[in-house]
Write an enzyme that holds these catalytic residues in place. Structure first.
Site, PDB file in Angstrom:
ATOM      1  N   HIS A 185       7.518   2.120 -18.310  1.00  0.00           N
ATOM      2  CA  HIS A 185       8.753   1.337 -18.377  1.00  0.00           C
ATOM      3  C   HIS A 185       8.523  -0.152 -18.498  1.00  0.00           C
ATOM      4  O   HIS A 185       9.476  -0.920 -18.463  1.00  0.00           O
ATOM      5  CB  HIS A 185       9.599   1.569 -17.127  1.00  0.00           C
ATOM      6  CG  HIS A 185      10.299   2.889 -17.118  1.00  0.00           C
ATOM      7  ND1 HIS A 185      11.553   3.077 -17.642  1.00  0.00           N
ATOM      8  CD2 HIS A 185       9.914   4.094 -16.651  1.00  0.00           C
ATOM      9  CE1 HIS A 185      11.913   4.331 -17.487  1.00  0.00           C
ATOM     10  NE2 HIS A 185      10.933   4.971 -16.893  1.00  0.00           N
ATOM     11  N   LYS A 203      23.688  -6.880 -14.916  1.00  0.00           N
ATOM     12  CA  LYS A 203      22.373  -6.258 -14.828  1.00  0.00           C
ATOM     13  C   LYS A 203      21.627  -6.943 -13.690  1.00  0.00           C
ATOM     14  O   LYS A 203      22.080  -7.951 -13.166  1.00  0.00           O
ATOM     15  CB  LYS A 203      21.608  -6.428 -16.136  1.00  0.00           C
ATOM     16  CG  LYS A 203      21.592  -7.881 -16.645  1.00  0.00           C
ATOM     17  CD  LYS A 203      20.929  -8.013 -18.011  1.00  0.00           C
ATOM     18  CE  LYS A 203      21.790  -7.506 -19.158  1.00  0.00           C
ATOM     19  NZ  LYS A 203      21.161  -6.468 -19.945  1.00  0.00           N
ATOM     20  N   ARG A 204      20.479  -6.414 -13.304  1.00  0.00           N
ATOM     21  CA  ARG A 204      19.687  -7.092 -12.298  1.00  0.00           C
ATOM     22  C   ARG A 204      19.391  -8.538 -12.721  1.00  0.00           C
ATOM     23  O   ARG A 204      19.288  -8.824 -13.920  1.00  0.00           O
ATOM     24  CB  ARG A 204      18.369  -6.326 -12.069  1.00  0.00           C
ATOM     25  CG  ARG A 204      18.556  -5.069 -11.263  1.00  0.00           C
ATOM     26  CD  ARG A 204      19.091  -5.378  -9.876  1.00  0.00           C
ATOM     27  NE  ARG A 204      18.054  -5.972  -9.061  1.00  0.00           N
ATOM     28  CZ  ARG A 204      17.324  -5.293  -8.181  1.00  0.00           C
ATOM     29  NH1 ARG A 204      17.561  -4.011  -7.979  1.00  0.00           N
ATOM     30  NH2 ARG A 204      16.399  -5.899  -7.484  1.00  0.00           N
ATOM     31  N   LYS A 218      15.524 -11.696 -18.189  1.00  0.00           N
ATOM     32  CA  LYS A 218      16.834 -11.300 -18.707  1.00  0.00           C
ATOM     33  C   LYS A 218      17.708 -12.506 -19.061  1.00  0.00           C
ATOM     34  O   LYS A 218      18.728 -12.378 -19.728  1.00  0.00           O
ATOM     35  CB  LYS A 218      17.554 -10.398 -17.699  1.00  0.00           C
ATOM     36  CG  LYS A 218      16.922  -8.991 -17.537  1.00  0.00           C
ATOM     37  CD  LYS A 218      17.649  -8.186 -16.471  1.00  0.00           C
ATOM     38  CE  LYS A 218      17.047  -6.814 -16.196  1.00  0.00           C
ATOM     39  NZ  LYS A 218      17.429  -5.790 -17.198  1.00  0.00           N
ATOM     40  N   THR A 223      19.707  -0.270 -21.070  1.00  0.00           N
ATOM     41  CA  THR A 223      20.656   0.827 -21.287  1.00  0.00           C
ATOM     42  C   THR A 223      22.092   0.334 -21.190  1.00  0.00           C
ATOM     43  O   THR A 223      22.996   0.973 -21.727  1.00  0.00           O
ATOM     44  CB  THR A 223      20.449   1.981 -20.278  1.00  0.00           C
ATOM     45  OG1 THR A 223      20.355   1.442 -18.959  1.00  0.00           O
ATOM     46  CG2 THR A 223      19.203   2.780 -20.621  1.00  0.00           C
ATOM     47  N   LYS A 243      25.561   1.454 -23.190  1.00  0.00           N
ATOM     48  CA  LYS A 243      26.841   1.796 -22.557  1.00  0.00           C
ATOM     49  C   LYS A 243      27.949   0.914 -23.103  1.00  0.00           C
ATOM     50  O   LYS A 243      29.068   1.362 -23.346  1.00  0.00           O
ATOM     51  CB  LYS A 243      26.723   1.639 -21.035  1.00  0.00           C
ATOM     52  CG  LYS A 243      25.774   2.646 -20.397  1.00  0.00           C
ATOM     53  CD  LYS A 243      25.667   2.436 -18.886  1.00  0.00           C
ATOM     54  CE  LYS A 243      24.294   1.969 -18.483  1.00  0.00           C
ATOM     55  NZ  LYS A 243      24.160   1.746 -17.027  1.00  0.00           N
TER      56      LYS A 243
HETATM   57  C1  LIG Z   1      23.019   0.836 -16.796  1.00  0.00           C
HETATM   58  C2  LIG Z   1      22.869   0.176 -15.512  1.00  0.00           C
HETATM   59  C3  LIG Z   1      21.835  -0.741 -15.321  1.00  0.00           C
HETATM   60  C4  LIG Z   1      20.851  -1.123 -16.413  1.00  0.00           C
HETATM   61  O1  LIG Z   1      21.309  -2.281 -17.056  1.00  0.00           O
HETATM   62  P1  LIG Z   1      20.345  -3.072 -18.076  1.00  0.00           P
HETATM   63  O2  LIG Z   1      21.252  -4.118 -18.625  1.00  0.00           O
HETATM   64  O3  LIG Z   1      19.915  -2.110 -19.119  1.00  0.00           O
HETATM   65  O4  LIG Z   1      19.242  -3.625 -17.285  1.00  0.00           O
HETATM   66  C5  LIG Z   1      21.703  -1.345 -14.091  1.00  0.00           C
HETATM   67  N1  LIG Z   1      22.549  -1.062 -13.090  1.00  0.00           N
HETATM   68  C6  LIG Z   1      23.571  -0.191 -13.236  1.00  0.00           C
HETATM   69  C7  LIG Z   1      24.489   0.074 -12.091  1.00  0.00           C
HETATM   70  C8  LIG Z   1      23.762   0.463 -14.442  1.00  0.00           C
HETATM   71  O5  LIG Z   1      24.758   1.346 -14.575  1.00  0.00           O
END
Ligand SMILES: *Cc1c(COP(=O)(O)O)cnc(C)c1O
Length: 815
Positions: A364, A552-553, A558, A660, A664
């Site tokens: 990853h 996101k985190r 990022k 991801t 979404k």
């Molecule tokens: C999809 C998801 C992530 C991943 O987000 P990225 O932008 O791809 O890092 C992190 N936290 C939650 C709660 C998610 O649903």
């Protein structure tokens, strides 16, 4: 929705109400009317959980069992998703309505299980959903953390970490399985035994821990399959804890052993910063690996012992796949060997070959410094017998590495397991795997070209790509009910089982009445989110604004900082140029920073400080607003994604393995504003250049820039004191200091540390791209067309597709 001849779990709304009210009484000994909303939710979840556990599924099949090992399963709330999978959402909704509490209110009572950090954990949860939907025997193996990472609150703009006591009110989906507990051993001494020719080893003394499984049923779409997510909890193996201490009245000492053991499953660690090398983390890893494998082998032996007799273990890989999500389960290889050799009397070579045929590994991360390592001394002390296997495998690996391979010494230094006093978990994972995959085309390319390049040269056949995916049922079907209904009305419900059918929406992209309904659905989602944000933060958002979202985190790579710089730039331009009038936009952020990750926490404080300034300034606040939504989780993600117009995916190229949330969001009809990084590349390929906005340096350009070593971030500051320079000055000149002070450390990151994450380098390209995209929003028809087109092309990113590829290429099963 349930079109098969499956027995319905509820005949109709009346039948549902009867069963629901009975469940209320059996759990709480009170009538439905006497319960509060949470209790009603709990009773409903218990009812549905019971049905999931007992669902009559297609007979036991003899296909391979897949065991997905992951330290995290960020499953999110289950109730609404299981109603969808059972095909009874409409019946239950009607029944709840008649009883007087809307289903949405009960669904909102469900706590987010604190079982994961972010993307990696959510991927594991989406895979569980897809394996069940596709009828694969997919077993999850993970940890049952008593407390999640933390609950995030914002005080004075700062992130404050509170205990995430997610189990406080019970978790109706789990079942404790006392009878399936196993013992896991730490520490002690390895003792060699000999009887004539034969010799063997045992591990004596040390600490014995009882691993107790809690099982969560994983219900597949259409209820054709129910799999199990098994989560392990640590308990003392015997109750005779330090009896002497207990009897002499030293209860604290007597109980210490107990709490030391329980600590193993007490808390989820952050996966991204500062927490490397904690012994408790290593204990967690070994506990779930050992407990999982012991269980797998016990089940396998019971099932196939007779059929294969002496050759039993050689066939393990025909019937069992052990998939390791990142390096956290890397001990699967040596632990499987240990059990086979020490307990099943299999010889070393056979055991190694069996392990390698059984195990596969997903990487990853591309950044070499982020790869997991443990000091040999720590490792050997905690797991003395396991370490012997690792040492021997490492020795044999070194022996068999062909001496004529080009750059032999370099290859060895990169690929050996033991190096520089460390156990290198990624190398351990690769050496024990018959398949190594990355999680996007770009990421897999980087693994081959750099991170794992030496392995790739030796064994190119090992490597393959499996671009991540997401559960389209949860993140479109559940999360975006109005849009999902619109889609069902247009193309039927088939897309829920087969996401590729979303492509049928292409016919409607330009259809004015479909577009109108699309806008209505979007407006509804934006109102829903605005209400949630107002209640959580007091920040008022106008839903006629563009919703620009980065959730996101928090991590430097990022680049939430780049996004804030853009907002400050807009702020400054509005103030200094009365003719400048950007498209009115609400900038929405959400996400946690690891407790010890100071820089990321400063960026959170910066966002809240900018929000304070911007939202409170009547000169600008009809044009820009900023909101920080606390405590990002799957539940709030499901409110945010459907309300998003612009999806910010702005990591520097070559840093994000896949992402991801980008998938979404595009599935929900957001337009991506992103770098050419991770799966953004594939989104771009699928939707076409006109339906995404790409900016910034490409991977090759980033590599070249770093290699040349001639990037001087501070030149950019000096060359532009009007825009970029002004923003940087504002970090420390008091402009943003009202809430909780200036931001010297961020300025230092850009100056003294020379802007490692290329925020200044990509700034202009980013701001220009945003300006163009925000302008484009004005052409509603063209925008909606592009948005619907994004949904129509998003079927590829269903995790059903990803799992089909894993099944075909890695696990070798039909699905
Ligand atoms: C999809 C998801 C992530 C991943 O987000 P990225 O932008 O791809 O890092 C992190 N936290 C939650 C709660 C998610 O649903």
């Amino acid at each position: 929705m349930n079109t098969d001849n499956k027995p319905q779990v509820f005949k109709d709304a009346t039948d549902f109400k009867t069963q629901f009210c009975e469940e209320c009484e059996s759990i709480f000994s009170k009538t439905y009317d006497e319960l509060n909303d949470f209790e009603r939710y709990y009773a409903l979840a218990s009812l549905i959980a019971g049905k999931a556990r007992n669902a009559k599924v297609d007979g036991e099949n003899d296909e391979k069992q897949v065991y997905y090992f992951s330290l995290e399963f960020l499953i999110g709330p289950l109730l609404d998703n299981y109603l969808l999978n059972f095909g009874v959402r409409d019946i239950v909704k009607a029944g709840c309505e008649q009883l007087g509490t809307p289903l949405e209110e009960l669904v909102a009572c469900e706590a987010d299980p604190g079982l994961g950090n972010g993307g990696l954990g959510r991927l594991a949860a989406c895979f569980m959903d897809s394996m069940a939907a596709l009828g694969i025997n997919g077993n999850g193996n993970g940890m049952r953390y008593r407390y999640g990472l933390f609950r995030q609150e914002i005080e004075g703009g700062r992130q404050v970490e509170m205990v995430d006591n997610w189990l406080e009110h019970g978790f109706p989906w789990e079942t404790r399985k006392n009878e399936s507990a196993v013992v896991v051993q730490f520490g002690g001494q390895v003792v060699r035994h000999q009887d004539g020719e034969r010799f063997w080893f045992t591990q004596e003394g040390g600490e014995k821990v009882k691993a107790v499984p809690y099982d969560v049923p994983i219900l597949g779409y259409g209820a054709k399959k129910v799999n199990t997510l098994r989560l392990w909890s640590a308990e003392p193996a015997t109750e005779d804890f330090d009896l002497d201490a207990f009897n002499s009245g030293d209860y604290a000492k007597a109980m210490k052993f107990r709490s030391d053991v329980e600590a193993i499953s007490q808390i989820l660690y952050p996966n991204d910063a500062g927490e490397h090398g904690r012994v408790l983390r290593l204990k967690q890893e070994y506990l779930f690996v050992s407990a999982g494998l012991q269980t797998i082998l016990r089940t396998y032996e019971k099932k196939f012992g007779k059929r294969y007799g002496e050759k039993l273990w050689e066939h393990l890989g025909d019937h069992v796949s052990v998939h390791t999500n990142d390096t956290h389960p890397a001990m699967c290889g040596p632990e499987l060997m240990r059990i086979l050799v020490d307990e099943k009397r299999v010889d070393f070579d056979t055991a190694f070959n069996v392990a390698r045929k059984t195990i596969s590994y997903t990487n990853h991360t591309v950044m070499p410094e982020a790869l997991e390592k443990w000091p040999i001394e720590v490792f050997r002390h905690l797991l003395p017998r396991l370490y012997m296997f690792i040492e021997e495998i490492d020795r044999r690996y070194r022996d068999t590495l062909p001496h004529d391979v080009e750059g032999w010494a370099n290859v060895l230094s990169k690929t050996a397991i033991l190096w520089d006093g460390q156990v290198r978990m990624a190398n351990l994972s690769v050496i024990f795997a018959h398949s190594v995959n990355g999680v996007s085309e770009l990421h897999t390319g980087i693994l081959k070209a750099s991170t794992l390049h030496e392995f790739y040269e030796l064994r190119p056949d090992l490597f393959n790509n499996k671009t991540n995916g997401i559960s389209h049922r949860r993140f479109l079907g559940n999360a975006n009910p109005k849009y999902a209904k619109l889609i069902c009305d247009a193309i039927g419900e088939g897309w829920l089982a087969d996401a590729n059918q979303l492509s049928q929406l292409e016919k409607y992209e330009d259809d004015p009445s479909f577009q109108e309904e699309f806008e209505k659905a979007r407006r509804w989602s934006k109102e829903r989110l605005a209400k949630y944000i107002f209640e959580a933060t007091g920040t008022q958002l106008d839903t006629s604004m563009v919703f620009d979202v980065q959730v996101k985190r928090f991590h430097a790579y990022k680049r939430q900082l780049l996004n804030v710089f853009k907002i400050l730039d807009l702020y400054n331009r509005i103030l200094s140029d009365s003719s400048f009038s950007p498209r009115p936009t609400a900038f929405i952020f959400s996400g946690k920073a690891a407790q010890s990750y100071t820089f990321a926490k400063e960026v959170i404080r910066l966002i809240n400080s900018v929000a304070e300034v911007v939202n409170g300034d009547p000169r600008v606040n009809d044009k820009i607003r900023v909101a920080f939504v606390p405590n990002f989780a799957v539940s709030s993600a499901q409110l945010i994604y459907p309300a998003t117009d612009i999806s910010e995916q702005i990591s520097w190229a070559g840093s994000e393995a896949s992402g991801t949330s980008n998938m979404k969001l595009m599935m929900n009809g957001a337009i991506t504003l992103g770098t050419y990084d991770g799966a953004n590349v594939e989104i771009c390929d699928l939707v076409g250049q006109d339906n995404i906005k790409i900016f910034g340096l490409r991977t090759e350009e980033v590599d070249a820039l770093r290699a040349a070593g001639n990037y001087w971030a501070w030149d950019l500051y000096n060359n532009d004191r009007i825009r970029l320079g002004r923003i940087i000055d504002e970090l420390t000149d008091g402009t943003l200091a009202h809430l909780s002070g200036n931001f010297e450390s961020i300025r230092d990151e850009l100056s003294i540390s020379n802007d490692h994450d290329l925020v200044l380098k990509d700034f202009y390209s980013y701001v220009d791209a945003w300006d163009e995209l925000a302008q484009a929003y004005g052409d509603r028809r063209a925008w909606n067309k592009a948005a619907i087109h994004n949904t129509a092309r998003s079927g590829y990113f269903s995790s059903d597709r990803t799992i089909r590829e894993y099944a075909r290429d890695i696990w070798h099963i039909d699905a």
